[in-house]
Enzyme design. Sequence first.
Site, PDB file in Angstrom:
ATOM      1  N   GLY A 185      44.445 -64.059  56.957  1.00 25.28           N
ATOM      2  CA  GLY A 185      44.510 -64.171  55.507  1.00 25.28           C
ATOM      3  C   GLY A 185      43.653 -63.122  54.821  1.00 25.28           C
ATOM      4  O   GLY A 185      43.999 -62.633  53.741  1.00 25.28           O
ATOM      5  N   SER A 186      42.533 -62.773  55.443  1.00 23.62           N
ATOM      6  CA  SER A 186      41.673 -61.726  54.890  1.00 23.62           C
ATOM      7  C   SER A 186      42.414 -60.396  54.856  1.00 23.62           C
ATOM      8  O   SER A 186      42.331 -59.643  53.873  1.00 23.62           O
ATOM      9  CB  SER A 186      40.398 -61.591  55.734  1.00 23.62           C
ATOM     10  OG  SER A 186      39.709 -62.821  55.787  1.00 23.62           O
ATOM     11  N   SER A 195      46.788 -67.790  54.273  1.00 21.45           N
ATOM     12  CA  SER A 195      46.069 -67.726  55.545  1.00 21.45           C
ATOM     13  C   SER A 195      46.574 -68.795  56.497  1.00 21.45           C
ATOM     14  O   SER A 195      46.917 -69.899  56.074  1.00 21.45           O
ATOM     15  CB  SER A 195      44.567 -67.939  55.320  1.00 21.45           C
ATOM     16  OG  SER A 195      43.886 -68.042  56.563  1.00 21.45           O
ATOM     17  N   ASP A 242      44.438 -71.395  50.255  1.00 24.58           N
ATOM     18  CA  ASP A 242      44.016 -72.795  50.379  1.00 24.58           C
ATOM     19  C   ASP A 242      44.993 -73.776  49.750  1.00 24.58           C
ATOM     20  O   ASP A 242      44.694 -74.967  49.659  1.00 24.58           O
ATOM     21  CB  ASP A 242      42.648 -72.999  49.704  1.00 24.58           C
ATOM     22  CG  ASP A 242      41.517 -72.328  50.447  1.00 24.58           C
ATOM     23  OD1 ASP A 242      41.750 -71.840  51.563  1.00 24.58           O
ATOM     24  OD2 ASP A 242      40.400 -72.278  49.901  1.00 24.58           O
ATOM     25  N   ASN A 251      46.586 -51.158  61.023  1.00 23.67           N
ATOM     26  CA  ASN A 251      47.471 -51.933  61.899  1.00 23.67           C
ATOM     27  C   ASN A 251      47.021 -53.382  61.774  1.00 23.67           C
ATOM     28  O   ASN A 251      46.052 -53.802  62.399  1.00 23.67           O
ATOM     29  CB  ASN A 251      47.391 -51.474  63.345  1.00 23.67           C
ATOM     30  CG  ASN A 251      48.294 -52.296  64.257  1.00 23.67           C
ATOM     31  OD1 ASN A 251      49.083 -53.117  63.782  1.00 23.67           O
ATOM     32  ND2 ASN A 251      48.179 -52.097  65.549  1.00 23.67           N
ATOM     33  N   HIS A 265      43.488 -74.129  57.708  1.00 18.65           N
ATOM     34  CA  HIS A 265      44.424 -74.138  56.590  1.00 18.65           C
ATOM     35  C   HIS A 265      45.620 -75.060  56.821  1.00 18.65           C
ATOM     36  O   HIS A 265      45.735 -75.711  57.837  1.00 18.65           O
ATOM     37  CB  HIS A 265      44.853 -72.710  56.273  1.00 18.65           C
ATOM     38  CG  HIS A 265      43.771 -71.922  55.623  1.00 18.65           C
ATOM     39  ND1 HIS A 265      42.919 -71.094  56.336  1.00 18.65           N
ATOM     40  CD2 HIS A 265      43.346 -71.852  54.339  1.00 18.65           C
ATOM     41  CE1 HIS A 265      42.040 -70.546  55.510  1.00 18.65           C
ATOM     42  NE2 HIS A 265      42.284 -70.998  54.287  1.00 18.65           N
TER      43      HIS A 265
END
Length: 434
Positions: A84-85, A213, A192, A286, A218
Amino acid sequence: MRGDKALILDQVRKYHEDVADTRPFEPGVTEIWPSGATLDAGDRAALVEAALDLRIAAGTSSRTFETRFAKILKRRKAHLTNSGSSANLLALTALTSPTLGDRRLRPGDEVVTVAAGFPTTVNPIIQNGLVPVFVDVELRTYNTTADRVAQAIGPKTRAIMIAHALGNPFEAAEIAELARAHDLYFVEDNCDAVGTTYQGRVTGTFGDLTTVSFYPAHHLTMGEGGCVLTSDLRLARIVESLRDWGRDCWCEPGKNNTCFKRFDYRMGTLPHGYDHKYIFSHVGYNLKATDLQAALGLSQLARLDEFTAARKRNWRRLREGLDGLPHLLLPEPTPGSDPSWFGFVLTVRPDAPFTRAELVTHLEDRKIGTRRLFAGNLTRQPAYTDQPHRVVGDLTNSDLITEHTFWIGVYPALTDEMLDYVIGTIKEFVAARG
């Protein structure tokens, strides 16, 4: 399916049942985690099947998941990422693409965000040389408001990037309208809040780009993983390029000449006919996911409605069980919303006869896991002390959250017995310190 594979997968499902923890809940002994993956025999079999097929890179499962997930979130395109980041990084970085012309974000441009949240909503702003503009949030909903965002928009503002707080949506429709009125990009961090609705509309459908995410905490998990979604095909193309090394080619792995002119491009100062597979139009990364992750994601996706219902039910049980308890500020859904909750937030009132730390210690000592509301006021974190930023208004509530707020779990694996124990433990503590 070949007979030997079917036999193996049957054994995998049996193995899952054999190793399942069937011990009864024991108050004060059994760990009650604030979050966690809810995995069944089908999930284990999905992972093993992908491994048996040696689907070690992005492939069929990845494409299938992207198609199905985009349909659920009512977006035209979805691109899986390794976290998710990374999804947040790709979404914000896409807005700096030279292909956007005068609308591209450039170093020094401002992006409105909130001070109380998780770092990876803000980090891409800084990593792209942009300037975060921090606004405060409301207590009880733990989200900012459209009014606060409007006050933060200045001559250098070019985008808005905000996360829904613990499944509770911010005023996404109103903020999307602000973005349109001021010609700003809007990135909706939905990590979230999968399954949440605001004004009858699924969150993740309000922004130019939205992110999700699939970390184990999650709503759905791939172990690690994330996703960027959009209905803007130009932005989708940029996200894909940035995710896949920055290349200009859009062929799937193992495919060639999808565009039917692989050796007929002239780009930059490269010679005419340079292999399109090795032409790079962005300084990229990547950040792809694998089919192993996507296989697990597809298995989890089939249970999304079940998971959403469980989260809502568990949150409601805690809310009703703790209603009226003194010295604690209980959470409230944003008006007009139906949240798929990520956690249950509690704020100890500053004038309470006990502290947040004392209540948290009491819970943790009894095997009830707690978490802070992420980073609290990010401007007070050491990583951000010297980073260029702007603050609009005061950050009173963000500071209060830093000192007095924490959350406990509502994820699907929690049972009524566990939740009632949590309720009883909190009530016991508050009563003893009356």
